[in-house]
Design an enzyme around this catalytic site. Structure first.
Site, short mmCIF file in Angstrom:
data_model
loop_
_atom_site.label_atom_id
_atom_site.label_comp_id
_atom_site.label_asym_id
_atom_site.label_seq_id
_atom_site.Cartn_x
_atom_site.Cartn_y
_atom_site.Cartn_z
N ARG A 141 -13.53 4.67 -21.68
CA ARG A 141 -12.99 4.60 -20.32
C ARG A 141 -14.13 4.47 -19.33
O ARG A 141 -15.17 5.10 -19.49
CB ARG A 141 -12.19 5.88 -19.99
N VAL A 142 -13.91 3.61 -18.34
CA VAL A 142 -14.78 3.55 -17.18
C VAL A 142 -13.91 3.83 -15.97
O VAL A 142 -12.70 3.62 -16.00
CB VAL A 142 -15.52 2.19 -17.04
N SER A 143 -14.55 4.31 -14.90
CA SER A 143 -13.78 4.77 -13.74
C SER A 143 -13.29 3.67 -12.83
O SER A 143 -12.28 3.82 -12.16
CB SER A 143 -14.62 5.75 -12.92
N THR A 144 -14.01 2.56 -12.76
CA THR A 144 -13.62 1.51 -11.81
C THR A 144 -13.58 0.16 -12.49
O THR A 144 -14.20 -0.06 -13.53
CB THR A 144 -14.61 1.44 -10.62
N GLN B 28 -16.94 -1.55 -13.36
CA GLN B 28 -17.77 -1.09 -14.47
C GLN B 28 -17.37 -1.81 -15.76
O GLN B 28 -16.29 -2.36 -15.88
CB GLN B 28 -17.62 0.42 -14.64
#
Length: 167
Positions: A11-14, A17
């Site tokens: 998972r990346v936050s944005t 990314q």
């Protein structure tokens, strides 16, 4: 790592990314499937995490590069670890080797964390209760502020009584 079926969660936050680095590391670890998400960890609704949990079978091991990719907080991590345990699956973090629920030491550490989190919740509850009692003793009123003024309440009471005399 043994004969377990490793399933990755990245998972990346944005949206800006990139998941590529996590994907490459998980493939190197031997993950046979990787669930990927571009969403803030603060969001409760993470569709790919839910798909991963639904996909899990007994004996599977969820692999993450770091625990913060999987969980928002210690309590969130413990909740997810419990869901995995209930399905007969394990959890392994590359960056935090102590967080390996497929080993007795990893299970012990997460059990200790669960105990600490429970203790912390009870302390918070106790402090909140004590604070509420002290505030009540000082005359603090809890709940929403009244919308009507005392004179409006008195007027409404007169109107209610008046309407009863008509019936």
């Amino acid at each position: 790592m043994g004969n377990e079926h490793l399933i990755g969660y990245a998972r990346v936050s944005t949206q800006g990314q990139n998941l590529e680095q996590q994907r490459e590391r998980m493939l190197a670890l031997g993950c046979t499937r990787i669930f990927e998400e571009k969403i803030s960890g603060a969001k409760r609704d993470r569709p790919e995490l839910l798909r991963l949990l639904d996909h899990l079978r007994e004996g599977d091991v969820v692999a993450v590069i770091r625990l913060d990719r999987l969980a928002r907080s210690t309590s969130d991590l413990l909740q997810i670890a419990e869901l995995l345990r209930a399905k007969g699956a394990g959890l392994r973090s590359e960056a935090e080797p102590w967080a390996d629920t497929t080993s007795p030491a990893g299970r012990l550490i997460l059990t200790v964390f669960a105990g600490i989190a429970d203790f912390e919740r009870s302390l918070i509850s106790e402090r909140t209760s004590s604070g509420r009692s002290a505030a009540k003793a000082r005359g603090v009123k809890f709940g929403p502020k009244p919308v009507l003024t005392p004179s409006q309440i008195a007027h409404a009471s007169v109107l209610v009584n008046w309407s009863r005399t008509l019936n």
